[in-house]
Design a protein around this motif. Structure first.
Motif, PDB file in Angstrom:
ATOM      1  N   LEU A  84      -6.670  11.411  -2.089  1.00  0.00           N
ATOM      2  CA  LEU A  84      -5.785  10.353  -2.561  1.00  0.00           C
ATOM      3  C   LEU A  84      -4.370  10.708  -2.133  1.00  0.00           C
ATOM      4  N   LEU A  85      -3.712   9.782  -1.457  1.00  0.00           N
ATOM      5  CA  LEU A  85      -2.306   9.941  -1.072  1.00  0.00           C
ATOM      6  C   LEU A  85      -1.499   8.908  -1.836  1.00  0.00           C
ATOM      7  N   ASP A  86      -0.580   9.379  -2.660  1.00  0.00           N
ATOM      8  CA  ASP A  86       0.242   8.493  -3.488  1.00  0.00           C
ATOM      9  C   ASP A  86       1.634   8.397  -2.885  1.00  0.00           C
ATOM     10  N   TYR A  87       1.954   7.220  -2.369  1.00  0.00           N
ATOM     11  CA  TYR A  87       3.269   6.954  -1.791  1.00  0.00           C
ATOM     12  C   TYR A  87       4.132   6.116  -2.735  1.00  0.00           C
ATOM     13  N   VAL A  88       3.769   6.011  -3.975  1.00  0.00           N
ATOM     14  CA  VAL A  88       4.384   5.189  -5.016  1.00  0.00           C
ATOM     15  C   VAL A  88       4.161   3.707  -4.720  1.00  0.00           C
ATOM     16  N   ASP A  89       4.645   3.210  -3.584  1.00  0.00           N
ATOM     17  CA  ASP A  89       4.448   1.800  -3.234  1.00  0.00           C
ATOM     18  C   ASP A  89       2.984   1.483  -2.939  1.00  0.00           C
ATOM     19  N   ILE A  90       2.303   2.450  -2.351  1.00  0.00           N
ATOM     20  CA  ILE A  90       0.879   2.284  -2.044  1.00  0.00           C
ATOM     21  C   ILE A  90       0.133   3.564  -2.410  1.00  0.00           C
ATOM     22  N   VAL A  91      -1.152   3.421  -2.637  1.00  0.00           N
ATOM     23  CA  VAL A  91      -2.028   4.563  -2.837  1.00  0.00           C
ATOM     24  C   VAL A  91      -3.158   4.437  -1.819  1.00  0.00           C
ATOM     25  N   VAL A  92      -3.369   5.505  -1.066  1.00  0.00           N
ATOM     26  CA  VAL A  92      -4.399   5.523  -0.036  1.00  0.00           C
ATOM     27  C   VAL A  92      -5.568   6.373  -0.526  1.00  0.00           C
ATOM     28  N   HIS A  93      -6.768   5.814  -0.443  1.00  0.00           N
ATOM     29  CA  HIS A  93      -7.997   6.530  -0.798  1.00  0.00           C
ATOM     30  C   HIS A  93      -8.809   6.715   0.477  1.00  0.00           C
ATOM     31  N   VAL A  94      -9.006   7.965   0.880  1.00  0.00           N
ATOM     32  CA  VAL A  94      -9.870   8.263   2.023  1.00  0.00           C
ATOM     33  C   VAL A  94     -11.068   9.003   1.445  1.00  0.00           C
ATOM     34  N   GLN A  95     -12.236   8.367   1.536  1.00  0.00           N
ATOM     35  CA  GLN A  95     -13.428   8.905   0.894  1.00  0.00           C
ATOM     36  C   GLN A  95     -14.536   9.202   1.893  1.00  0.00           C
ATOM     37  N   HIS A  96     -15.298  10.232   1.576  1.00  0.00           N
ATOM     38  CA  HIS A  96     -16.542  10.472   2.291  1.00  0.00           C
ATOM     39  C   HIS A  96     -17.429   9.263   2.009  1.00  0.00           C
ATOM     40  N   GLU A  97     -18.197   8.818   2.983  1.00  0.00           N
ATOM     41  CA  GLU A  97     -18.961   7.571   2.809  1.00  0.00           C
ATOM     42  C   GLU A  97     -19.911   7.616   1.607  1.00  0.00           C
ATOM     43  N   GLU A  98     -20.446   8.783   1.272  1.00  0.00           N
ATOM     44  CA  GLU A  98     -21.324   8.873   0.094  1.00  0.00           C
ATOM     45  C   GLU A  98     -20.543   8.607  -1.190  1.00  0.00           C
ATOM     46  N   ASP A  99     -19.342   9.167  -1.285  1.00  0.00           N
ATOM     47  CA  ASP A  99     -18.501   8.936  -2.463  1.00  0.00           C
ATOM     48  C   ASP A  99     -18.026   7.493  -2.511  1.00  0.00           C
ATOM     49  N   ARG A 100     -17.749   6.935  -1.357  1.00  0.00           N
ATOM     50  CA  ARG A 100     -17.315   5.535  -1.292  1.00  0.00           C
ATOM     51  C   ARG A 100     -18.411   4.613  -1.833  1.00  0.00           C
ATOM     52  N   THR A 101     -19.633   4.888  -1.449  1.00  0.00           N
ATOM     53  CA  THR A 101     -20.759   4.090  -1.927  1.00  0.00           C
ATOM     54  C   THR A 101     -20.959   4.279  -3.430  1.00  0.00           C
ATOM     55  N   PHE A 102     -20.880   5.517  -3.880  1.00  0.00           N
ATOM     56  CA  PHE A 102     -21.120   5.810  -5.297  1.00  0.00           C
ATOM     57  C   PHE A 102     -20.052   5.191  -6.195  1.00  0.00           C
ATOM     58  N   TYR A 103     -18.778   5.385  -5.857  1.00  0.00           N
ATOM     59  CA  TYR A 103     -17.701   4.911  -6.723  1.00  0.00           C
ATOM     60  C   TYR A 103     -17.350   3.442  -6.509  1.00  0.00           C
ATOM     61  N   ALA A 104     -17.592   2.928  -5.330  1.00  0.00           N
ATOM     62  CA  ALA A 104     -17.421   1.503  -5.011  1.00  0.00           C
ATOM     63  C   ALA A 104     -16.113   0.927  -5.574  1.00  0.00           C
ATOM     64  N   LEU A 105     -15.006   1.521  -5.196  1.00  0.00           N
ATOM     65  CA  LEU A 105     -13.699   1.065  -5.690  1.00  0.00           C
ATOM     66  C   LEU A 105     -13.438  -0.405  -5.381  1.00  0.00           C
ATOM     67  N   GLU A 106     -13.974  -0.877  -4.273  1.00  0.00           N
ATOM     68  CA  GLU A 106     -13.730  -2.281  -3.920  1.00  0.00           C
ATOM     69  C   GLU A 106     -14.310  -3.236  -4.964  1.00  0.00           C
ATOM     70  N   ARG A 107     -15.345  -2.803  -5.682  1.00  0.00           N
ATOM     71  CA  ARG A 107     -15.874  -3.640  -6.773  1.00  0.00           C
ATOM     72  C   ARG A 107     -14.862  -3.762  -7.911  1.00  0.00           C
ATOM     73  N   LEU A 108     -14.126  -2.694  -8.163  1.00  0.00           N
ATOM     74  CA  LEU A 108     -13.124  -2.717  -9.230  1.00  0.00           C
ATOM     75  C   LEU A 108     -11.956  -3.643  -8.906  1.00  0.00           C
ATOM     76  N   TRP A 109     -11.620  -3.736  -7.626  1.00  0.00           N
ATOM     77  CA  TRP A 109     -10.419  -4.465  -7.218  1.00  0.00           C
ATOM     78  C   TRP A 109     -10.724  -5.761  -6.485  1.00  0.00           C
ATOM     79  N   LYS A 110     -11.983  -6.194  -6.490  1.00  0.00           N
ATOM     80  CA  LYS A 110     -12.381  -7.382  -5.731  1.00  0.00           C
ATOM     81  C   LYS A 110     -11.665  -8.657  -6.163  1.00  0.00           C
ATOM     82  N   ASP A 111     -11.174  -8.703  -7.398  1.00  0.00           N
ATOM     83  CA  ASP A 111     -10.453  -9.891  -7.865  1.00  0.00           C
ATOM     84  C   ASP A 111      -8.989  -9.900  -7.434  1.00  0.00           C
TER      85      ASP A 111
END
Length: 138
Positions: A84-111
């Motif tokens: 996780l890179l926190d630039y205050v204005d933006i937060v960047v999440h770079v995930q291993h594909e397995e973690d990306r699938t498991f946590y599915a952040l896009e489901r949380l923010w899809k709205d």
């Protein structure tokens, strides 16, 4: 309230940097209506820990050089699975594909509204996702 121009600029630069290092599933969301701590999230994934680190390094270099931006916080670098890179204005999440699938952040923010990414990012993603046609060079 929507993401600031600066936030959108940082998201687009970070997305281009991630695409240059062959990140997968690059998505950006304007989370300014939902969160007071940041304007936007950039999500991307990689197939292995080494690639996660390469993407993170490229994003940091690009934002430092082209936008004079440095992260105020960096988490998860030691494990290399989810950085996780926190630039205050933006937060960047770079995930291993397995973690990306498991946590599915896009489901949380899809709205939340998606932030459009540069054509160079979307074209690279489309080319990588397209199956090879018979006769294509390997």
């Amino acid at each position: 309230m929507t993401a600031t121009d600066r936030s959108v600029q940082l998201v687009r630069l970070a997305a281009e940097a991630a695409a240059d290092k062959l990140a997968d599933d690059i998505l950006a969301y304007d989370v300014s209506e939902q969160l007071v701590i940041t304007d936007a999230f950039l999500l991307c994934s990689a197939t292995n820990d080494r690639q996660v680190r390469a993407i993170v390094d490229e994003i940091e270099d690009r934002l430092r050089i082209e936008a004079d931006a440095k992260p105020v916080r960096r988490e998860g670098e030691r494990e290399g699975r989810w950085v996780l890179l926190d630039y205050v204005d933006i937060v960047v999440h770079v995930q291993h594909e397995e973690d990306r699938t498991f946590y599915a952040l896009e489901r949380l923010w899809k709205d939340c509204p998606a932030i459009s990414l540069p054509d160079s990012v979307t074209q690279v993603a489309a080319q990588r996702a397209r199956p090879a046609a018979p006769g294509d060079a390997l």
